[in-house]
Scaffold this motif. Structure first.
Motif, mmCIF file in Angstrom:
data_model
loop_
_atom_site.group_PDB
_atom_site.id
_atom_site.type_symbol
_atom_site.label_atom_id
_atom_site.label_comp_id
_atom_site.label_asym_id
_atom_site.label_seq_id
_atom_site.Cartn_x
_atom_site.Cartn_y
_atom_site.Cartn_z
ATOM 1 N N TRP A 16 0.656 -1.153 0.059
ATOM 2 C CA TRP A 16 -0.118 -0.031 0.347
ATOM 3 C C TRP A 16 0.709 1.277 -0.068
ATOM 4 O O TRP A 16 1.842 1.529 0.654
ATOM 5 C CB TRP A 16 -0.955 0.110 1.280
ATOM 6 N N SER A 18 0.561 5.148 1.454
ATOM 7 C CA SER A 18 -0.184 5.765 2.099
ATOM 8 C C SER A 18 0.252 7.235 2.222
ATOM 9 O O SER A 18 1.718 7.510 2.521
ATOM 10 C CB SER A 18 -0.147 5.315 3.728
ATOM 11 N N PHE A 86 -4.855 6.475 0.026
ATOM 12 C CA PHE A 86 -4.432 5.279 0.363
ATOM 13 C C PHE A 86 -4.501 4.350 -1.047
ATOM 14 O O PHE A 86 -5.818 4.430 -1.765
ATOM 15 C CB PHE A 86 -5.252 4.317 1.212
ATOM 16 N N PRO A 114 -1.784 -0.567 5.003
ATOM 17 C CA PRO A 114 -1.716 0.913 4.777
ATOM 18 C C PRO A 114 -1.637 1.484 6.373
ATOM 19 O O PRO A 114 -1.795 0.788 7.096
ATOM 20 C CB PRO A 114 -3.324 1.064 4.374
ATOM 21 N N ASP A 345 -1.240 -1.101 12.810
ATOM 22 C CA ASP A 345 -2.035 -1.325 11.588
ATOM 23 C C ASP A 345 -2.579 -2.764 11.318
ATOM 24 O O ASP A 345 -3.436 -2.586 10.883
ATOM 25 C CB ASP A 345 -1.133 -0.826 10.232
#
Length: 383
Positions: A16, A18, A86, A114, A345
């Protein structure tokens, strides 16, 4: 806060990108600063190893207007604002307006999961307030949160007879009784409709606006627990709506009160659950939290202001309940290619996947030791 905010990420695989940006642009330099920020974010992501398609998707999003957010929020307004984007697999999955700027003008990450914790901290609990503007005939409904208000419809009852007269004549007294009956019937319809809108919107607090007598009659007809979540305001009325500055302050106050009440309730339960006689209803520490997350046992995840546990490395798979302290644990959970991720996360993703809530605890003295803790849906087993 309700972690349904994070639902869009649950159906996408990583890694991801971010990005958190300060979106406090003025009219004079908005276009130029947006483009510069978009370029800088894309370049930083490329330097971190993000593929060109994902970098381009982030650039395109940041160079344009902010989206409505993943749960239908209106755009954030005001000069001081932020934005979180994101992206994965060459597309932007979430574009979230923030109520204020982030700590740094631009923060980027390219990671397995993310970077969700800054988003949860920025959004906060943000209780929603259902405002019901009531009178003798009906009610108008609005839902208020950090980003503004949204219309939620109205209800109308009988519009005659609703006004009394001053005469003492028998027929007039009979008419006044009919007026009272109409008020009571309309109030019952308003209370029933208010309860339905409350359930449909999932609001956290209700504010009744209108004449004192009409507010009282409607409030007395509301069912529990809605009645205990109800406040009243004399500022505003149908059909003028929420134009009163005094009413705006009342809405902000009842939302703030509810936020404080909920935080106190959760923290009281958490600390009681951590006591020796607390029945194992709360846990702290990454090992216990990982085990609870795998079992979908977390009811509310608590995030403290600081602590070593947040950045601790855990191992995850593509599913929310695929996480472990060691990569070898993931083999037993059906994942042959685990990846490393931050504990905070990973736990937030897992909590969102299981329908749990989260609470940001800003008081270091009240926060879990290590920075992460959880209230459980059922007691933890012996270790």
């Amino acid at each position: 806060m309700r972690l349904s905010l994070l639902n869009p990420i649950l159906t996408h695989d990583g890694p991801w990108a971010s990005v958190y940006v300060d979106a406090s642009y003025t009219a004079q330099d908005a276009a130029k600063r947006q483009e510069l920020t978009a370029r800088a974010a894309a370049q930083e992501l490329a330097d971190l190893g993000a593929p060109a398609a994902t970098c381009e998707a982030v650039h395109t999003a940041l160079a344009g207007p902010a989206g409505d957010g993943p749960i239908g929020r209106p755009k954030a307004s005001g000069k001081r604002a932020g934005r979180a984007v994101f992206a994965a697999g060459g597309e932007v999955v979430m574009d979230v307006p923030l109520p204020g700027p982030p700590a740094a003008p631009l923060t980027t990450a390219w990671s397995t999961l993310p970077r969700l914790t800054p988003l949860v901290r920025a959004v906060g609990d943000s209780p929603t307030c259902l405002v019901a503007y009531v009178d003798r005939i009906g009610a108008d409904f609005e839902l208020h949160d950090d980003a503004g208000e949204r219309d939620q419809g109205q209800v109308s009852g009988a519009d005659w007879p609703v006004h009394k007269t001053a005469s003492a004549d028998w027929s007039e007294r009979h008419f006044q009784t009919a007026v009272e009956n109409t008020w009571e019937q309309n109030a019952a319809e308003i209370a029933a409709a208010t309860h339905q809108v409350w359930q449909r919107t999932g609001a956290d607090v209700l504010l009744l606006v209108g004449d004192a007598r009409e507010r009282k009659v409607v409030r007395d007809l509301l069912p529990e627990p809605l009645r205990s979540r109800t406040a009243e305001s004399e500022h505003g009325a149908r059909p003028t709506g929420s134009q009163s500055p005094q009413l705006a302050r009342d809405i902000a106050q009842v939302r703030a009160v509810r936020e404080g009440e909920r935080a106190a309730e959760v923290l009281d339960r958490y600390h009681a659950g951590r006591e020796d006689d607390g029945g194992g209803q709360a846990v702290a520490g990454v090992p216990a939290l990982v085990e609870a997350a795998r079992e979908h046992q977390i009811d509310t995840l608590l995030l403290g202001p600081a602590g070593p546990d947040a950045g601790r490395e855990v191992w995850v798979g593509p599913k929310g309940d695929q996480l472990g302290l060691r990569s070898t644990e993931l083999q037993y959970l059906g994942e042959v290619r685990p990846a490393a991720a931050r504990a905070d996360d990973a736990l937030l993703r897992s909590a969102a996947a299981s329908g749990a809530d989260a609470l940001v605890v800003n008081d270091p003295g009240a926060a879990p030791v290590g920075g992460l803790g959880a209230l459980l849906r059922w007691p933890a087993g012996p270790h």
